[in-house]
Scaffold this active site. Structure first.
Site, PDB file in Angstrom:
ATOM      1  CB  CYS A 124     -12.016  -2.414   2.871  1.00  0.00           C
ATOM      2  SG  CYS A 124     -12.107  -3.561   0.622  1.00  0.00           S
ATOM      3  CG  LEU A 125      -7.218  -5.959   5.934  1.00  0.00           C
ATOM      4  CD1 LEU A 125      -6.188  -6.199   5.109  1.00  0.00           C
ATOM      5  CD2 LEU A 125      -6.607  -5.924   7.498  1.00  0.00           C
TER       6      LEU A 125
END
Length: 189
Positions: A124-125
């Site tokens: 999750c970036l």
């Protein structure tokens, strides 16, 4: 009552059959979904060269898997002074044919205990999702993930237990090492 000259009608019909239709301006333009894979290949080759020149000094590297320039294996060294210091992580990078207009799919292949990495290695970036820019390159991606290791976003976790444990740095460090050592391929890195 309309009177037609049958000769004119037959002549027009004959011309329509013999002359090819003129393409409309919409047909002449390439479709917006058309992708020039040669330009994508050239961009990826340039990124590979740049990464080979500087990436090792930064603790990141990546190389194509086999013959495909669209599938790479990357490596990230844990940042100095972080919970991941001294650890090396393997990642997979899959570049779409419309790269750099769409981000690559990047996953951890080495088990990584982290608030922003799930059990399957998904990351999750924001720059790999809604904050993607075509100005980013492979080096930027790898350095951003390396930075994320030391500075997780615990407000938006994929791994809630890692996010909760982040508050206890000593236990967190032990858990990171335990997960890392439990992965057979982490010892090969």
């Amino acid at each position: 009552m309309e009177v037609r000259d049958e000769g004119d009608a037959q002549s027009r019909h004959h011309q329509e059959q013999q002359s090819p239709p003129t393409p409309s301006s919409k047909q002449l333009k390439s479709s917006p979904n058309h992708v020039d894979t040669n330009s994508v290949t050239q961009r990826l080759q340039k990124e590979l060269m740049a990464l080979m020149m500087t990436g090792g000094d930064l603790g990141v590297s990546a190389f194509p898997d086999g013959d495909s320039i669209f599938a790479w294996t990357g490596t990230i060294e844990g940042g100095k002074g972080t919970m991941y210091d001294g650890l090396s992580y393997k990642l997979s990078l899959r570049f779409p044919v419309d790269y750099p207009f769409k981000p690559p799919q990047v996953k951890f292949e080495t088990t990584c205990f982290h608030p922003n990495v799930d059990q399957f290695g998904n990351i999750c970036l924001d720059i790999l999702q809604d904050k993607w820019s075509s100005a980013y390159d492979c080096t930027t991606i790898l350095l951003s993930i390396q930075s994320l290791l030391g500075e997780p976003n615990t407000e938006s976790p994929l791994n809630s237990s890692a996010a909760l444990l982040w508050k206890n740095q000593e236990e967190y460090r032990k858990t990171v090492r335990k997960h890392y050592m439990a992965t057979g391929d982490s010892l090969e890195n």
